[in-house]
Design a protein around this motif. Structure first.
Motif, short mmCIF file in Angstrom:
data_model
loop_
_atom_site.label_atom_id
_atom_site.label_comp_id
_atom_site.label_asym_id
_atom_site.label_seq_id
_atom_site.Cartn_x
_atom_site.Cartn_y
_atom_site.Cartn_z
N ALA A 136 0.85 -1.20 0.00
CA ALA A 136 0.00 0.00 0.00
C ALA A 136 0.88 1.24 0.00
CB ALA A 136 -0.93 0.01 1.21
N LEU A 137 0.36 2.29 -0.61
CA LEU A 137 1.02 3.60 -0.63
C LEU A 137 0.08 4.57 0.06
CD1 LEU A 137 3.29 5.51 -1.76
CD2 LEU A 137 1.81 5.84 -3.75
N VAL A 138 0.57 5.29 1.07
CA VAL A 138 -0.29 6.19 1.84
C VAL A 138 0.30 7.59 1.87
CG1 VAL A 138 -1.09 4.28 3.28
CG2 VAL A 138 0.82 5.69 4.07
N GLY A 139 -0.58 8.57 2.06
CA GLY A 139 -0.15 9.96 2.15
C GLY A 139 0.52 10.26 3.48
N ARG A 140 1.36 11.27 3.47
CA ARG A 140 2.13 11.64 4.67
C ARG A 140 1.21 12.00 5.84
NH1 ARG A 140 3.38 16.45 6.78
NH2 ARG A 140 2.45 17.49 4.97
N LYS A 141 0.18 12.82 5.59
CA LYS A 141 -0.72 13.24 6.67
C LYS A 141 -1.52 12.06 7.21
CE LYS A 141 -1.30 18.04 5.14
NZ LYS A 141 -2.27 19.07 4.65
N LEU A 142 -1.96 11.18 6.32
CA LEU A 142 -2.72 10.01 6.76
C LEU A 142 -1.86 9.11 7.63
CD1 LEU A 142 -5.32 8.34 6.61
CD2 LEU A 142 -4.42 7.28 4.52
N ALA A 143 -0.61 8.89 7.21
CA ALA A 143 0.29 8.04 8.00
C ALA A 143 0.57 8.67 9.37
CB ALA A 143 1.60 7.84 7.24
N ALA A 144 0.75 9.97 9.39
CA ALA A 144 1.01 10.65 10.67
C ALA A 144 -0.20 10.57 11.59
CB ALA A 144 1.40 12.10 10.41
N ARG A 145 -1.40 10.69 11.04
CA ARG A 145 -2.60 10.68 11.86
C ARG A 145 -2.81 9.34 12.56
NH1 ARG A 145 -6.00 12.49 8.34
NH2 ARG A 145 -7.32 10.71 7.84
N HIS A 146 -2.45 8.25 11.87
CA HIS A 146 -2.66 6.93 12.45
C HIS A 146 -1.37 6.28 12.97
CE1 HIS A 146 -6.85 6.82 11.27
NE2 HIS A 146 -6.53 7.15 10.04
N GLY A 147 -0.26 7.01 12.89
CA GLY A 147 1.00 6.48 13.40
C GLY A 147 1.55 5.32 12.58
N TRP A 148 1.26 5.29 11.29
CA TRP A 148 1.75 4.21 10.44
C TRP A 148 3.19 4.44 10.02
CZ3 TRP A 148 -3.11 4.48 6.81
CH2 TRP A 148 -4.21 3.91 7.48
N LYS A 149 3.92 3.36 9.87
CA LYS A 149 5.30 3.40 9.40
C LYS A 149 5.48 2.38 8.28
CE LYS A 149 6.97 2.17 13.35
NZ LYS A 149 5.65 1.92 13.98
N ILE A 150 6.59 2.53 7.57
CA ILE A 150 6.90 1.57 6.50
C ILE A 150 7.00 0.17 7.10
CG2 ILE A 150 8.59 0.90 4.75
CD1 ILE A 150 7.12 3.44 4.06
N GLY A 151 6.33 -0.78 6.50
CA GLY A 151 6.36 -2.16 6.96
C GLY A 151 5.18 -2.54 7.85
N ASP A 152 4.39 -1.55 8.30
CA ASP A 152 3.22 -1.86 9.13
C ASP A 152 2.15 -2.55 8.30
OD1 ASP A 152 4.46 -0.70 11.24
OD2 ASP A 152 3.19 1.07 11.35
N THR A 153 1.41 -3.44 8.95
CA THR A 153 0.28 -4.09 8.31
C THR A 153 -1.01 -3.38 8.72
OG1 THR A 153 1.36 -6.25 8.26
CG2 THR A 153 -1.04 -6.24 8.08
N VAL A 154 -1.81 -3.00 7.73
CA VAL A 154 -3.06 -2.27 7.97
C VAL A 154 -4.21 -3.12 7.45
CG1 VAL A 154 -4.41 -0.22 7.41
CG2 VAL A 154 -1.95 -0.02 7.82
N THR A 155 -5.23 -3.29 8.27
CA THR A 155 -6.41 -4.07 7.88
C THR A 155 -7.59 -3.14 7.64
OG1 THR A 155 -5.68 -5.98 9.16
CG2 THR A 155 -8.00 -5.91 8.55
N LEU A 156 -8.18 -3.23 6.46
CA LEU A 156 -9.37 -2.46 6.13
C LEU A 156 -10.55 -3.42 6.02
CD1 LEU A 156 -8.15 0.06 3.39
CD2 LEU A 156 -8.19 0.34 5.86
N ARG A 157 -11.65 -3.00 6.61
CA ARG A 157 -12.88 -3.80 6.50
C ARG A 157 -13.66 -3.31 5.29
NH1 ARG A 157 -17.69 -2.52 8.96
NH2 ARG A 157 -16.59 -1.16 10.45
N GLY A 158 -13.85 -4.22 4.35
CA GLY A 158 -14.50 -3.85 3.11
C GLY A 158 -15.99 -3.59 3.28
N THR A 159 -16.52 -2.66 2.49
CA THR A 159 -17.95 -2.37 2.47
C THR A 159 -18.50 -2.74 1.09
OG1 THR A 159 -17.42 -0.08 1.88
CG2 THR A 159 -17.84 -0.55 4.20
N ILE A 160 -17.93 -2.16 0.06
CA ILE A 160 -18.32 -2.52 -1.30
C ILE A 160 -17.82 -3.93 -1.64
CG2 ILE A 160 -18.12 -1.85 -3.74
CD1 ILE A 160 -17.58 1.00 -2.77
#
Length: 387
Positions: A136-160
């Motif tokens: 995944a590629l994420v924006g700088r502000k989004l990563a800062a808001r959630h404390g994400w770093k390179i190598g982190d695993t992020v789980t999204l719950r699908g709706t569509i």
């Protein structure tokens, strides 16, 4: 003479200190509120302002909720005036809970990033993202808001696309320009398509929109016509428009809200203008004898009028200046809290000029009638007030 007028105006401002402080506070709050509301309006249009004139968005002519076959991509590339073609699907995933909303898209990374040079990514991160199908590629502000770093695993719950989807952050991009959205989440369309094909085959090999790069931005209308003519009378007809028009289409859906915010911003100025006019009228009445004395000493009526006007402008300059200065930290704090709604929430230069013009207008309008009356006061009537 100018120095005399300014010195007397500033002294008059502070003669009634409580009234002056209350007036300054009102002016400060009004100009601050005006600036914040104008920033909200600017933020609403930020996506359209950041749009490139060399990109078209091609979607299903029926509605954005209907998809287009991926096979359209090859036919789009063959159309005259087209330089590049990519595609994207709105994913609509939720991170932990719904309040953490942010835009997330399934894209074709090589072609998509080529069309968006405003996304600045370190070479090693770009390569890692392109290699990892689950990356995944994420924006700088989004990563800062959630404390994400390179190598982190992020789980999204699908709706569509139901289910839990795991992604590994391989890159964090920065915006080249001030109004570039740094709150987006991108992942591989092929990863999405493979899972969809396994679960719901009939929904596979479809995309939400095609992003079409143009050789010449001036040919946008012509190329749009060519694209839509190519797919006319097909099972999935297309509607092509510039990226800016596409973004403004979303703004139009909430245009009533935008107009209401704009109206409120001007109402705030009208209210403080009335308050300021009352303040200047009271001050002018209290100094009737002083103005008459100045006239008796030989000062021209114009000087008396300039004294009233200068006092009003001085108050507005101080109150407005404080309001403008407070706009920056206020917008920064609001932007941090509403980053998921307004990806770009910065104070624009135009907003600062509007605040300055509003403060000046308040000062001029509030002083107009008191200054005119002070200029027309008769010496005898003014001196009688002393007795």
């Amino acid at each position: 003479m100018l120095e005399l007028v300014l010195r007397m105006a500033f002294k008059n401002c502070l003669r009634h200190r409580l009234r002056a402080l209350l007036t300054l506070a009102g002016l400060m709050v009004a100009i601050l509120a005006f600036g914040l509301l104008r920033t909200v309006v600017a933020a609403w249009y930020s996506g359209a302002d950041a749009a490139s004139d060399k990109r078209l968005i091609t979607r299903n002519a029926t509605s954005l909720v209907f998809s287009l076959p991926i096979a359209y991509g090859e036919r789009l590339r063959a159309i005259e005036g087209v330089s590049r073609v990519s595609w994207a699907n709105w994913f609509g995933g939720i991170y932990i809970e719904e309040k953490n909303f942010f835009a997330n898209f399934a894209v074709d990374p090589p072609s998509y990033l080529a069309l968006y040079p405003e996304f600045l990514i370190a070479d090693e991160q770009r390569s890692a993202f392109l290699r990892d199908r689950q990356g995944a590629l994420v924006g700088r502000k989004l990563a800062a808001r959630h404390g994400w770093k390179i190598g982190d695993t992020v789980t999204l719950r699908g709706t569509i696309f139901p289910g839990n989807w795991n992604f590994v952050i391989r890159g964090i991009y920065q915006g080249r320009d001030r109004n570039t959205d740094e709150n987006q989440f991108f992942f591989h369309w092929h990863y999405l398509n493979e899972r969809v094909r396994a679960v719901v085959p009939r929904r596979a090999d479809n995309v939400g929109v095609f992003i079409v790069g143009l050789r010449d931005g001036g040919d946008a209308a012509l190329v749009s016509e060519r694209i839509d003519a190519q797919f006319r009378n097909s099972l999935a007809e297309t509607l092509s428009e510039t990226e800016k028009a596409f973004q403004l289409g979303f703004v139009a859906q909430t245009e009533t809200i935008v107009l209401a915010i704009q109206l409120v911003s001007f109402v705030v100025i009208l209210i403080i203008m009335a308050v300021m006019a009352n303040t200047m009228a009271m001050a002018a009445r209290e100094r009737t004898a002083e103005y008459a004395t100045l006239k008796a000493l030989g000062f021209a009526p114009a000087l008396v009028g300039w004294l009233v006007l200068a006092e009003s402008l001085a108050l507005c300059a101080m109150g407005g200046g404080l309001g403008i200065l407070l706009t920056f930290p206020a917008c920064r704090a609001i932007g941090e809290q509403l980053g998921n709604i307004f990806p770009v929430f910065d104070v624009a230069t135009a907003t600062l000029w509007q605040q300055t013009a509003a403060a000046a207008l308040i000062g001029l309008v509030a002083a107009a009638v008191p200054a005119w009356r002070a200029m027309r006061i008769r010496v005898v009537d003014g001196l009688r007030a002393v007795a």
